[in-house]
Design a protein around this motif. Structure first.
Motif, mmCIF file in Angstrom:
data_model
loop_
_atom_site.group_PDB
_atom_site.id
_atom_site.type_symbol
_atom_site.label_atom_id
_atom_site.label_comp_id
_atom_site.label_asym_id
_atom_site.label_seq_id
_atom_site.Cartn_x
_atom_site.Cartn_y
_atom_site.Cartn_z
ATOM 1 N N ARG A 50 -18.579 8.742 8.447
ATOM 2 C CA ARG A 50 -18.460 10.079 7.858
ATOM 3 C C ARG A 50 -19.496 10.253 6.758
ATOM 4 O O ARG A 50 -19.582 9.424 5.839
ATOM 5 N N GLU A 51 -20.230 11.338 6.832
ATOM 6 C CA GLU A 51 -21.290 11.589 5.859
ATOM 7 C C GLU A 51 -20.735 11.677 4.438
ATOM 8 O O GLU A 51 -21.327 11.130 3.503
ATOM 9 N N SER A 52 -19.595 12.326 4.262
ATOM 10 C CA SER A 52 -19.031 12.473 2.908
ATOM 11 C C SER A 52 -18.666 11.113 2.310
ATOM 12 O O SER A 52 -18.893 10.872 1.119
ATOM 13 N N GLU A 53 -18.122 10.223 3.130
ATOM 14 C CA GLU A 53 -17.752 8.893 2.640
ATOM 15 C C GLU A 53 -18.999 8.081 2.282
ATOM 16 O O GLU A 53 -19.032 7.393 1.261
ATOM 17 N N VAL A 54 -20.028 8.192 3.102
ATOM 18 C CA VAL A 54 -21.276 7.463 2.847
ATOM 19 C C VAL A 54 -21.918 7.963 1.559
ATOM 20 O O VAL A 54 -22.357 7.181 0.713
ATOM 21 N N ARG A 55 -21.962 9.286 1.383
ATOM 22 C CA ARG A 55 -22.567 9.852 0.165
ATOM 23 C C ARG A 55 -21.770 9.472 -1.078
ATOM 24 O O ARG A 55 -22.344 9.205 -2.132
ATOM 25 N N ALA A 56 -20.444 9.426 -0.965
ATOM 26 C CA ALA A 56 -19.614 9.013 -2.098
ATOM 27 C C ALA A 56 -19.897 7.559 -2.459
ATOM 28 O O ALA A 56 -20.003 7.211 -3.636
ATOM 29 N N LEU A 57 -20.017 6.704 -1.455
ATOM 30 C CA LEU A 57 -20.331 5.299 -1.699
ATOM 31 C C LEU A 57 -21.711 5.160 -2.325
ATOM 32 O O LEU A 57 -21.912 4.377 -3.247
ATOM 33 N N LEU A 58 -22.645 5.954 -1.845
ATOM 34 C CA LEU A 58 -24.017 5.924 -2.372
ATOM 35 C C LEU A 58 -24.040 6.322 -3.851
ATOM 36 O O LEU A 58 -24.804 5.775 -4.633
ATOM 37 N N GLN A 59 -23.168 7.241 -4.230
ATOM 38 C CA GLN A 59 -23.109 7.700 -5.620
ATOM 39 C C GLN A 59 -22.202 6.831 -6.483
ATOM 40 O O GLN A 59 -22.006 7.109 -7.651
ATOM 41 N N GLY A 60 -21.616 5.799 -5.882
ATOM 42 C CA GLY A 60 -20.776 4.881 -6.635
ATOM 43 C C GLY A 60 -19.373 5.383 -6.886
ATOM 44 O O GLY A 60 -18.676 4.870 -7.750
ATOM 45 N N GLN A 61 -18.934 6.389 -6.123
ATOM 46 C CA GLN A 61 -17.604 6.944 -6.337
ATOM 47 C C GLN A 61 -16.515 6.137 -5.652
ATOM 48 O O GLN A 61 -15.357 6.258 -5.993
ATOM 49 N N ILE A 62 -16.875 5.322 -4.677
ATOM 50 C CA ILE A 62 -15.912 4.478 -3.985
ATOM 51 C C ILE A 62 -16.161 3.039 -4.438
ATOM 52 O O ILE A 62 -17.258 2.541 -4.301
ATOM 53 N N PRO A 63 -15.154 2.380 -5.007
ATOM 54 C CA PRO A 63 -15.378 0.998 -5.444
ATOM 55 C C PRO A 63 -15.639 0.089 -4.247
ATOM 56 O O PRO A 63 -14.962 0.176 -3.229
#
Length: 69
Positions: A50-63
């Protein structure tokens, strides 16, 4: 009947995710197996992310999970 205006979320290939993180596509597959990313399997058995999950991980929002902890 109400029309469905909700568009499906864009999915990314392992190569697309890898280029965003500047890693090898095999690394992305390892992350999925380790639970850092959730993968969706296509009918052909290919992984998509999922693009949203990947972008969140890229921005450091997902530990991220660290090995050895």
């Amino acid at each position: 009947m109400p029309s469905r205006t909700h568009e499906p979320e864009p999915l990314l290939t392992p190569a697309e995710v890898a280029s965003m993180f500047r890693v090898d596509p095999k690394t992305v597959t390892r992350w999925a197996k380790a639970g850092k990313l959730s993968a969706i399997r296509t009918l052909g058995g290919h992984r998509r992310y999922r693009e949203s999950e990947v972008r969140a991980l890229l921005q450091g929002q997902i530990p991220t999970q660290r090995q050895g902890d």
